[in-house]
Motif scaffolding. Sequence first.
Motif, PDB file in Angstrom:
ATOM      1  N   ILE A  71       0.837  -1.201   0.000  1.00  0.00           N
ATOM      2  CA  ILE A  71       0.000   0.000   0.000  1.00  0.00           C
ATOM      3  C   ILE A  71       0.874   1.253   0.000  1.00  0.00           C
ATOM      4  O   ILE A  71       0.613   2.230  -0.722  1.00  0.00           O
ATOM      5  N   LYS A  72       1.928   1.229   0.824  1.00  0.00           N
ATOM      6  CA  LYS A  72       2.836   2.386   0.858  1.00  0.00           C
ATOM      7  C   LYS A  72       3.564   2.552  -0.474  1.00  0.00           C
ATOM      8  O   LYS A  72       3.867   3.665  -0.897  1.00  0.00           O
ATOM      9  N   LEU A  73       3.857   1.446  -1.147  1.00  0.00           N
ATOM     10  CA  LEU A  73       4.463   1.529  -2.478  1.00  0.00           C
ATOM     11  C   LEU A  73       3.536   2.264  -3.436  1.00  0.00           C
ATOM     12  O   LEU A  73       3.990   3.036  -4.295  1.00  0.00           O
ATOM     13  N   GLY A  74       2.212   2.046  -3.291  1.00  0.00           N
ATOM     14  CA  GLY A  74       1.248   2.767  -4.113  1.00  0.00           C
ATOM     15  C   GLY A  74       1.347   4.268  -3.918  1.00  0.00           C
ATOM     16  O   GLY A  74       1.294   5.043  -4.887  1.00  0.00           O
ATOM     17  N   PRO A  89      11.233  18.177 -10.080  1.00  0.00           N
ATOM     18  CA  PRO A  89      12.276  17.237  -9.634  1.00  0.00           C
ATOM     19  C   PRO A  89      11.666  16.054  -8.879  1.00  0.00           C
ATOM     20  O   PRO A  89      10.740  16.212  -8.081  1.00  0.00           O
ATOM     21  N   ARG A  90      12.201  14.880  -9.168  1.00  0.00           N
ATOM     22  CA  ARG A  90      11.687  13.668  -8.529  1.00  0.00           C
ATOM     23  C   ARG A  90      12.627  13.271  -7.379  1.00  0.00           C
ATOM     24  O   ARG A  90      13.830  13.229  -7.542  1.00  0.00           O
ATOM     25  N   TYR A  91      12.005  12.961  -6.256  1.00  0.00           N
ATOM     26  CA  TYR A  91      12.768  12.529  -5.074  1.00  0.00           C
ATOM     27  C   TYR A  91      12.504  11.047  -4.854  1.00  0.00           C
ATOM     28  O   TYR A  91      11.951  10.631  -3.831  1.00  0.00           O
ATOM     29  N   THR A  92      12.886  10.265  -5.842  1.00  0.00           N
ATOM     30  CA  THR A  92      12.650   8.817  -5.764  1.00  0.00           C
ATOM     31  C   THR A  92      13.392   8.211  -4.588  1.00  0.00           C
ATOM     32  O   THR A  92      12.875   7.274  -3.932  1.00  0.00           O
ATOM     33  N   TRP A  93      14.561   8.731  -4.297  1.00  0.00           N
ATOM     34  CA  TRP A  93      15.359   8.166  -3.200  1.00  0.00           C
ATOM     35  C   TRP A  93      14.642   8.328  -1.859  1.00  0.00           C
ATOM     36  O   TRP A  93      14.791   7.473  -0.969  1.00  0.00           O
ATOM     37  N   ILE A  94      13.846   9.396  -1.743  1.00  0.00           N
ATOM     38  CA  ILE A  94      13.085   9.559  -0.496  1.00  0.00           C
ATOM     39  C   ILE A  94      12.041   8.451  -0.367  1.00  0.00           C
ATOM     40  O   ILE A  94      11.885   7.840   0.699  1.00  0.00           O
ATOM     41  N   SER A  97      13.753   5.099   0.351  1.00  0.00           N
ATOM     42  CA  SER A  97      14.258   5.076   1.742  1.00  0.00           C
ATOM     43  C   SER A  97      13.122   4.881   2.725  1.00  0.00           C
ATOM     44  O   SER A  97      13.244   4.109   3.699  1.00  0.00           O
ATOM     45  N   LEU A  98      12.000   5.537   2.478  1.00  0.00           N
ATOM     46  CA  LEU A  98      10.856   5.371   3.380  1.00  0.00           C
ATOM     47  C   LEU A  98      10.279   3.969   3.314  1.00  0.00           C
ATOM     48  O   LEU A  98       9.835   3.403   4.330  1.00  0.00           O
ATOM     49  N   LEU A  99      10.262   3.385   2.111  1.00  0.00           N
ATOM     50  CA  LEU A  99       9.777   2.000   1.998  1.00  0.00           C
ATOM     51  C   LEU A  99      10.663   1.047   2.789  1.00  0.00           C
ATOM     52  O   LEU A  99      10.175   0.137   3.499  1.00  0.00           O
ATOM     53  N   VAL A 100      11.966   1.228   2.690  1.00  0.00           N
ATOM     54  CA  VAL A 100      12.886   0.376   3.448  1.00  0.00           C
ATOM     55  C   VAL A 100      12.680   0.592   4.953  1.00  0.00           C
ATOM     56  O   VAL A 100      12.603  -0.375   5.743  1.00  0.00           O
ATOM     57  N   PHE A 101      12.565   1.845   5.352  1.00  0.00           N
ATOM     58  CA  PHE A 101      12.341   2.150   6.767  1.00  0.00           C
ATOM     59  C   PHE A 101      11.016   1.558   7.243  1.00  0.00           C
ATOM     60  O   PHE A 101      10.928   0.986   8.349  1.00  0.00           O
ATOM     61  N   THR A 123       4.796   4.975  12.633  1.00  0.00           N
ATOM     62  CA  THR A 123       5.658   4.804  11.446  1.00  0.00           C
ATOM     63  C   THR A 123       4.892   5.151  10.168  1.00  0.00           C
ATOM     64  O   THR A 123       5.410   5.831   9.277  1.00  0.00           O
ATOM     65  N   SER A 124       3.632   4.677  10.099  1.00  0.00           N
ATOM     66  CA  SER A 124       2.803   4.988   8.924  1.00  0.00           C
ATOM     67  C   SER A 124       2.540   6.480   8.824  1.00  0.00           C
ATOM     68  O   SER A 124       2.537   7.059   7.725  1.00  0.00           O
ATOM     69  N   THR A 125       2.318   7.125   9.971  1.00  0.00           N
ATOM     70  CA  THR A 125       2.087   8.574   9.977  1.00  0.00           C
ATOM     71  C   THR A 125       3.308   9.323   9.454  1.00  0.00           C
ATOM     72  O   THR A 125       3.203  10.246   8.627  1.00  0.00           O
ATOM     73  N   LEU A 126       4.503   8.927   9.923  1.00  0.00           N
ATOM     74  CA  LEU A 126       5.728   9.555   9.452  1.00  0.00           C
ATOM     75  C   LEU A 126       5.884   9.378   7.949  1.00  0.00           C
ATOM     76  O   LEU A 126       6.221  10.319   7.215  1.00  0.00           O
ATOM     77  N   PHE A 127       5.619   8.185   7.470  1.00  0.00           N
ATOM     78  CA  PHE A 127       5.699   7.889   6.037  1.00  0.00           C
ATOM     79  C   PHE A 127       4.725   8.790   5.267  1.00  0.00           C
ATOM     80  O   PHE A 127       5.083   9.408   4.257  1.00  0.00           O
ATOM     81  N   THR A 128       3.490   8.869   5.753  1.00  0.00           N
ATOM     82  CA  THR A 128       2.454   9.656   5.070  1.00  0.00           C
ATOM     83  C   THR A 128       2.817  11.140   5.041  1.00  0.00           C
ATOM     84  O   THR A 128       2.688  11.811   4.009  1.00  0.00           O
TER      85      THR A 128
END
Length: 482
Positions: A71-74, A89-94, A97-101, A123-128
């Motif tokens: 879901i987070k990948l979506g 600009p795309r921040y793909t690395w962000i 990194s968040l998916l790994v975290f 953790t989900s809140t931080l990701f969002t």
Amino acid sequence: MLDLKTVLVVDLATASLQAVAWIFVWLAWRHLYELKFLAAGYTAIAIGLLLMILRSDQPTAWSIVLHNTIIKLGLVLLAEGLARFLGQPRYTWIGVSLLVFQGVAWGLAVTFDPGNLAIRIHTSTLFTVIMMSVMCVALLRDRTQPRLLRWITMAVLAEYIAASIVHSAFEFWFPASPQDIAVLDNRNAWYLLQGTLFLIALFACLLFMVSSRLSAAVHEKNEALSREVLERRRLENQLSASLEAERALREEQADFMRIVGHEFRTPLAVIRNAVDMIGLVGDKSRDATRERLAGIGEALDRLFSLIERFMTNDGDNHFRPEPMQIASLIADVQLHFEMTGRGHRLRFSTEGEAISTIADPDMLATVVINLIDNALKYSPEDQLIHIEGRSEFGLVIIQVRDRGIGIPKAEMHKIGRRFFRASNTKARNGTGLGLYSSRQLLAYHGGTLDLLANEGGGTTAVARVPLLREAAEPAQLEEIAN
């Protein structure tokens, strides 16, 4: 109380329909390749929700981590697609990194403390918050979409960020018990339902963005097409103007050759008449023969002069003004008609022997000869032609008066046009170039030609040329030549 699976089914239906819609939109406009990231994002969310619905009541730790990570990948794909679509600009690395975290944090949480939901929610809140903030930054930088639409989209993202923070804070202050995972009470139902509304609102905003992009593209293509049409019209007009100029040049060249051919007839007529007279007289009169030969020489000189001045490419040779006396001009014209055997019908007069001006003698002589030729041609054989030269009001006036057939009043304004001949002249040969060429030659001198009807019949042709003395300044001569 709301059943968890019921809410998840609603979320699944919403995400699936949106994924299908984006797939069809992408297939319809393949050039907008960024749309495939949006379709992939909604598809990933739908797959994650489907796996959550299908999992057992006691899921394994890895399935919990996998389903939520999908879901987070979506969300990461949605952020990537939005940045690409807006050209930011795309921040793909962000996102990576968040998916790994996310995967590591959730894996540790479900392994060592499976009953503690707070760690996973925080953790989900931080990701969002981070991913939604990245999307808001892309919208803030964009200038391709309407400002109102960008601010509405940012408001939708901000609402979801705020809801996630509230959800995390609520969980912090009022921790959930493990049994709340199976059955949702009022404190969690609102978060999942607003998530569904968020997906719908974001979907609508993205669709409006695509519609705006397509409208702008259509408008740009229409403008490009309009510019191309205008350019083609300009080129067409330029081509038409070039063709018209070329056609006019060809007509002018053809007209010029007709005029020159018309003027060649005069010296040729002198030569033919002189040859005929020599043949008749033979050796009977050496003086007559000598006179005819002189006429032939004069006519040939005139022919050579015409060829030199009018058949070369040097336009400066056409007009050669020089000091001249009107009496001398009249005398030359009189001699010309005497050599052609038509001088007995002409009566010449000049008021003031010293009348002089600056003009081209050959051109003025040609004008007077043309006017007299017309008078002779359209007058009865027993009628005289009167030619008068005088000065008046700063003008040299040469007047040719006849008692001929005259010009119909209704056609008077047309006389002098190229190739036009009056309706009462059809019985006589002619080209309609004599008066036209006379006006052209007078125009070199700044002169005019008028045709007046005589009382009792006939026509008076009046040629007027500005009177310039021999003391004229060089600049004045240059002005006349130009």
